[in-house]
Design an enzyme around this catalytic site. Sequence first.
Site, PDB file in Angstrom:
ATOM      1  N   ASP A 137     -45.842  16.575  40.118  1.00 40.57           N
ATOM      2  CA  ASP A 137     -45.668  15.502  39.133  1.00 40.57           C
ATOM      3  C   ASP A 137     -45.811  14.225  39.962  1.00 40.57           C
ATOM      4  O   ASP A 137     -45.400  14.204  41.112  1.00 40.57           O
ATOM      5  CB  ASP A 137     -44.264  15.593  38.517  1.00 40.57           C
ATOM      6  CG  ASP A 137     -44.007  14.496  37.478  1.00 40.57           C
ATOM      7  OD1 ASP A 137     -42.901  14.478  36.917  1.00 40.57           O
ATOM      8  OD2 ASP A 137     -44.909  13.657  37.257  1.00 40.57           O
ATOM      9  N   GLU A 153     -43.780   0.072  31.117  1.00 38.86           N
ATOM     10  CA  GLU A 153     -42.325  -0.048  31.045  1.00 38.86           C
ATOM     11  C   GLU A 153     -41.745   0.520  32.340  1.00 38.86           C
ATOM     12  O   GLU A 153     -41.477   1.707  32.461  1.00 38.86           O
ATOM     13  CB  GLU A 153     -41.764   0.721  29.833  1.00 38.86           C
ATOM     14  CG  GLU A 153     -40.270   0.520  29.666  1.00 38.86           C
ATOM     15  CD  GLU A 153     -39.540   1.804  29.361  1.00 38.86           C
ATOM     16  OE1 GLU A 153     -40.153   2.873  29.499  1.00 38.86           O
ATOM     17  OE2 GLU A 153     -38.363   1.745  28.984  1.00 38.86           O
ATOM     18  N   ASP A 200     -45.135   4.150  28.388  1.00 40.90           N
ATOM     19  CA  ASP A 200     -43.706   4.444  28.407  1.00 40.90           C
ATOM     20  C   ASP A 200     -43.303   5.108  29.730  1.00 40.90           C
ATOM     21  O   ASP A 200     -44.089   5.892  30.287  1.00 40.90           O
ATOM     22  CB  ASP A 200     -43.429   5.420  27.246  1.00 40.90           C
ATOM     23  CG  ASP A 200     -41.997   5.860  27.205  1.00 40.90           C
ATOM     24  OD1 ASP A 200     -41.147   5.013  26.888  1.00 40.90           O
ATOM     25  OD2 ASP A 200     -41.715   7.037  27.509  1.00 40.90           O
ATOM     26  N   GLY A 232     -36.423  16.953  33.684  1.00 38.91           N
ATOM     27  CA  GLY A 232     -37.821  17.133  34.076  1.00 38.91           C
ATOM     28  C   GLY A 232     -38.504  18.315  33.428  1.00 38.91           C
ATOM     29  O   GLY A 232     -39.707  18.512  33.591  1.00 38.91           O
ATOM     30  N   GLN A 241     -29.579   1.729  19.950  1.00 39.02           N
ATOM     31  CA  GLN A 241     -29.138   2.271  21.234  1.00 39.02           C
ATOM     32  C   GLN A 241     -28.331   1.284  22.060  1.00 39.02           C
ATOM     33  O   GLN A 241     -27.405   1.662  22.774  1.00 39.02           O
ATOM     34  CB  GLN A 241     -30.355   2.729  22.055  1.00 39.02           C
ATOM     35  CG  GLN A 241     -31.189   3.781  21.388  1.00 39.02           C
ATOM     36  CD  GLN A 241     -32.300   4.235  22.304  1.00 39.02           C
ATOM     37  OE1 GLN A 241     -32.141   5.209  23.032  1.00 39.02           O
ATOM     38  NE2 GLN A 241     -33.405   3.538  22.287  1.00 39.02           N
ATOM     39  N   PHE A 277     -38.264  12.952  33.465  1.00 33.26           N
ATOM     40  CA  PHE A 277     -37.459  12.459  32.338  1.00 33.26           C
ATOM     41  C   PHE A 277     -36.313  13.444  32.143  1.00 33.26           C
ATOM     42  O   PHE A 277     -36.559  14.646  31.973  1.00 33.26           O
ATOM     43  CB  PHE A 277     -38.309  12.357  31.075  1.00 33.26           C
ATOM     44  CG  PHE A 277     -37.509  12.038  29.857  1.00 33.26           C
ATOM     45  CD1 PHE A 277     -37.425  12.942  28.805  1.00 33.26           C
ATOM     46  CD2 PHE A 277     -36.791  10.851  29.774  1.00 33.26           C
ATOM     47  CE1 PHE A 277     -36.655  12.657  27.691  1.00 33.26           C
ATOM     48  CE2 PHE A 277     -36.021  10.550  28.660  1.00 33.26           C
ATOM     49  CZ  PHE A 277     -35.954  11.456  27.614  1.00 33.26           C
TER      50      PHE A 277
HETATM   51  O1  7SA Z   1     -27.804   1.402  31.291  1.00 34.88           O
HETATM   52  C1  7SA Z   1     -28.652   0.322  31.077  1.00 34.88           C
HETATM   53  C2  7SA Z   1     -28.733  -0.495  32.341  1.00 34.88           C
HETATM   54  O2  7SA Z   1     -27.453  -1.009  32.683  1.00 34.88           O
HETATM   55  C3  7SA Z   1     -27.526  -1.936  33.791  1.00 34.88           C
HETATM   56  O3  7SA Z   1     -26.253  -2.432  34.058  1.00 34.88           O
HETATM   57  C4  7SA Z   1     -29.258   0.319  33.503  1.00 34.88           C
HETATM   58  C5  7SA Z   1     -29.435  -0.620  34.686  1.00 34.88           C
HETATM   59  O4  7SA Z   1     -29.922   0.100  35.817  1.00 34.88           O
HETATM   60  C6  7SA Z   1     -28.094  -1.253  35.017  1.00 34.88           C
HETATM   61  O5  7SA Z   1     -28.261  -2.216  36.058  1.00 34.88           O
HETATM   62  O6  7SA Z   1     -30.520   0.894  33.181  1.00 34.88           O
HETATM   63  C7  7SA Z   1     -30.488   2.308  33.436  1.00 34.88           C
HETATM   64  O7  7SA Z   1     -30.436   2.993  32.181  1.00 34.88           O
HETATM   65  C8  7SA Z   1     -31.643   2.884  31.426  1.00 34.88           C
HETATM   66  C9  7SA Z   1     -31.431   3.532  30.069  1.00 34.88           C
HETATM   67  O8  7SA Z   1     -31.091   4.857  30.234  1.00 34.88           O
HETATM   68  C10 7SA Z   1     -32.767   3.564  32.222  1.00 34.88           C
HETATM   69  C11 7SA Z   1     -32.958   2.737  33.493  1.00 34.88           C
HETATM   70  O9  7SA Z   1     -33.974   3.331  34.278  1.00 34.88           O
HETATM   71  C12 7SA Z   1     -31.687   2.690  34.301  1.00 34.88           C
HETATM   72  O10 7SA Z   1     -31.861   1.713  35.319  1.00 34.88           O
HETATM   73  O11 7SA Z   1     -33.981   3.544  31.490  1.00 34.88           O
HETATM   74  C13 7SA Z   1     -34.535   4.881  31.382  1.00 34.88           C
HETATM   75  O12 7SA Z   1     -34.258   5.352  30.061  1.00 34.88           O
HETATM   76  C14 7SA Z   1     -34.899   4.670  29.019  1.00 34.88           C
HETATM   77  C15 7SA Z   1     -34.474   5.290  27.710  1.00 34.88           C
HETATM   78  C16 7SA Z   1     -36.438   4.748  29.185  1.00 34.88           C
HETATM   79  C17 7SA Z   1     -36.779   4.132  30.537  1.00 34.88           C
HETATM   80  O13 7SA Z   1     -38.174   4.264  30.745  1.00 34.88           O
HETATM   81  C18 7SA Z   1     -36.034   4.837  31.640  1.00 34.88           C
HETATM   82  O14 7SA Z   1     -36.249   4.186  32.871  1.00 34.88           O
HETATM   83  N1  7SA Z   1     -37.137   4.049  28.096  1.00 34.88           N
HETATM   84  C19 7SA Z   1     -38.305   4.672  27.500  1.00 34.88           C
HETATM   85  C20 7SA Z   1     -38.338   6.157  27.670  1.00 34.88           C
HETATM   86  C21 7SA Z   1     -37.951   7.022  26.691  1.00 34.88           C
HETATM   87  C22 7SA Z   1     -38.229   8.466  26.861  1.00 34.88           C
HETATM   88  O15 7SA Z   1     -39.573   8.641  26.526  1.00 34.88           O
HETATM   89  C23 7SA Z   1     -37.391   6.591  25.383  1.00 34.88           C
HETATM   90  O16 7SA Z   1     -36.112   7.244  25.288  1.00 34.88           O
HETATM   91  C24 7SA Z   1     -37.221   5.067  25.312  1.00 34.88           C
HETATM   92  O17 7SA Z   1     -37.137   4.665  23.965  1.00 34.88           O
HETATM   93  C25 7SA Z   1     -38.384   4.399  26.008  1.00 34.88           C
HETATM   94  O18 7SA Z   1     -38.378   3.006  25.797  1.00 34.88           O
HETATM   95  O19 7SA Z   1     -36.291  19.521  27.553  1.00 34.88           O
HETATM   96  C26 7SA Z   1     -36.199  18.179  27.953  1.00 34.88           C
HETATM   97  C27 7SA Z   1     -34.828  17.766  27.626  1.00 34.88           C
HETATM   98  C28 7SA Z   1     -33.854  17.915  28.693  1.00 34.88           C
HETATM   99  O20 7SA Z   1     -34.448  17.413  29.896  1.00 34.88           O
HETATM  100  C29 7SA Z   1     -32.612  17.105  28.408  1.00 34.88           C
HETATM  101  O21 7SA Z   1     -31.592  17.570  29.263  1.00 34.88           O
HETATM  102  C30 7SA Z   1     -32.193  17.255  26.966  1.00 34.88           C
HETATM  103  O22 7SA Z   1     -31.010  16.528  26.754  1.00 34.88           O
HETATM  104  C31 7SA Z   1     -34.535  17.340  26.373  1.00 34.88           C
HETATM  105  C32 7SA Z   1     -33.279  16.696  26.080  1.00 34.88           C
HETATM  106  N2  7SA Z   1     -33.379  15.289  26.261  1.00 34.88           N
HETATM  107  C33 7SA Z   1     -33.003  14.469  25.118  1.00 34.88           C
HETATM  108  C34 7SA Z   1     -32.174  13.287  25.623  1.00 34.88           C
HETATM  109  O23 7SA Z   1     -30.976  13.805  26.160  1.00 34.88           O
HETATM  110  C35 7SA Z   1     -31.838  12.366  24.481  1.00 34.88           C
HETATM  111  O24 7SA Z   1     -31.183  11.215  24.986  1.00 34.88           O
HETATM  112  C36 7SA Z   1     -34.257  13.909  24.443  1.00 34.88           C
HETATM  113  C37 7SA Z   1     -35.078  15.014  23.844  1.00 34.88           C
HETATM  114  O25 7SA Z   1     -33.898  13.037  23.395  1.00 34.88           O
HETATM  115  C38 7SA Z   1     -33.096  11.925  23.777  1.00 34.88           C
HETATM  116  O26 7SA Z   1     -33.857  11.117  24.654  1.00 34.88           O
HETATM  117  C39 7SA Z   1     -34.289   9.915  23.960  1.00 34.88           C
HETATM  118  C40 7SA Z   1     -33.693   8.698  24.655  1.00 34.88           C
HETATM  119  O27 7SA Z   1     -32.274   8.768  24.548  1.00 34.88           O
HETATM  120  C41 7SA Z   1     -34.157   7.443  23.965  1.00 34.88           C
HETATM  121  O28 7SA Z   1     -33.698   6.308  24.658  1.00 34.88           O
HETATM  122  C42 7SA Z   1     -35.807   9.810  24.067  1.00 34.88           C
HETATM  123  C43 7SA Z   1     -36.493  10.976  23.427  1.00 34.88           C
HETATM  124  O29 7SA Z   1     -36.192  11.035  22.075  1.00 34.88           O
HETATM  125  O30 7SA Z   1     -36.219   8.611  23.412  1.00 34.88           O
HETATM  126  C44 7SA Z   1     -35.683   7.400  23.949  1.00 34.88           C
HETATM  127 CA    CA Z   2     -42.945  12.660  35.525  1.00 38.74          CA
END
Ligand code: 7SA
Ligand code: CA
Length: 526
Positions: free
Chosen positions: A160, A228, A202, A168, A314, A165
Amino acid sequence: MNRKTLLGLLITLTFVGAIHASETALVRNGTGEEILLQGFHWNASRNGSEKWYAVLTRMAGQIGQDGFTAIWMPPPWRDTSSWQSSTASGGGEGYFWRDFEKNGQYGSDDQLKQAAGELDSAGVKVVYDVVPNHMDDSAAVHSMFPRRSNEWRHDCGECDEGDPFMDGSADLNTANAEVFDRFKNEFINLRDHYGAKGLRFDFVRGYAPETVDRWMTGFGNQQLCVGEMWKGPGEYPEGDWHRQASWQDALKDWSDRSHCMVFDFALKERMQNGSIAQWRDGLNGNPDPQWRKVAVTFVDNHDTGYSPGLNQGQHHWPLVESRRNQAYAYILSSPGTPSVYWPDMYDWQRGDLIRQLISLRKGAGIKADSPIRFHTQFSGLVATSTGARKSLVIALDSDLTKLPPELAQPVLTWDDGKIRIWSVSAEPAPVSVRFTCNNASTQPGQSVYAVGSSLELGAWDPAHAIRLGNSLQGNRWTGTVDVPAQHVVEWKCIVRDNDSSAVVRWQPDPNVNFTSSAGGETSGSF
Ligand code: 7SA
Ligand code: CA
């Protein structure tokens, strides 16, 4: 000069020119004067009364009239996932997509085509959010990528090009030729059949920026792209250079390798954790235009901000209410490509302010790489941005009260003067001028300052004068100040108390009067 020497000189100049051009590397920022609307929020896919694409069709004309030149659309791919965590729930937003089908929760394929068509005729470029890092890998979904030969991150021992994500298990291997081609062909499909003029990538931390560059080359180099890249220095492994670098450095490195714009998380981090004076440390405020021009500035998005509806969205990193208007005033009057979050514009009555800010920006001809000067001797944030037609002077939450004559009337005042903007004739590029005061005797706790008519010199307000340095020759104080070229400036030396800013002594009349020029010097004496 004989013909041979002249020819040699011409060849050299051409070569140097070419190098310079390569230094101003390609960045796909559209016209360089784009104004982006984020055309959705976190709950748009759950919009009860009306499918989201139908909302966009209905609003397309308004969006164009409001001055937006491009719209960031939600991911257009069908997402049938649903998830529940302890604090939130969701699915269907497009970030855990199943396939490239367009009939998703935002509306049907036809509704998407209709919305894209209306937006295009309203002069608004359509930019799709795309998610090549991962997809819905749940067993229920018959995946587009059979687990056969390295299509997935875990199929080949962590193959990768970037971060996972979550755990992974849903990550694709974008270095795999077939995976790469499937996305490239879909991007071209979005261009040819869904009006795509740009892409928002993204979770770019999850794959290589060079891969994004190769996709964009296939998509069409003159287009718009923005990554992003939300990853703080502390999230990099020990020993990785990013860990000791700034948010700006990491963002610029990604942009240099992808030749795409990048969301200005350096500015967002300062808005969240710094004082308003420190907003100048965003990528869009960098002294180098090659850095400013790649920044896509924003106040909030569907992750960081609140959204109307379920769980209020969110809100991972929302900007406080008291700074929101000022933040929009800043991003819409300063360099970079501003991005406005849908609910701020159309749900939460900030539209009037934003509309006026957009028309001021367009009237001034502010571009992504426009110059900006910060007047740090004032409190709050005071800056001058210069576009093709006008300079905009902005004062946010500032104690700037004594104004130079050219700033008699602001063109916009908001929130009881916490936001003030003036529009003046476009200032020439600034020059660095040396100010010297001679024969100055001071007591401990006092310094010599230059105070004068122009904003740079505090508009005759000693509290905002420029402090000079005491050179070795005892009573001689000197310092350099950036002043627009060819400006007539009147000024004086003062001895001032450093803390109380009370004036101990003014230089006797007359004022020193000079016209600024590159390398200029000007001096006064007590
Ligand atoms: O906390 C905010 C900040 O506070 C500050 O004080 C911090 C900062 O560092 C700190 O100084 O920022 C941190 O936190 C951010 C938010 O989490 C992080 C950042 O890196 C970190 O510094 O940002 C990350 O997360 C964002 C949501 C992403 C960023 O790119 C990333 O860097 N944004 C984009 C990406 C996605 C995903 O495509 C989208 O997420 C956003 O809308 C988009 O803008 O089989 C797979 C699987 C398993 O691996 C899992 O275990 C299982 O649970 C599936 C399941 N995963 C699910 C997730 O658990 C669930 O949360 C998944 C299927 O659905 C959800 O994921 C959502 C996500 O929650 C949502 O935000 C995802 C998919 O639907 O769509 C969105
Ligand atoms: Ca990757």
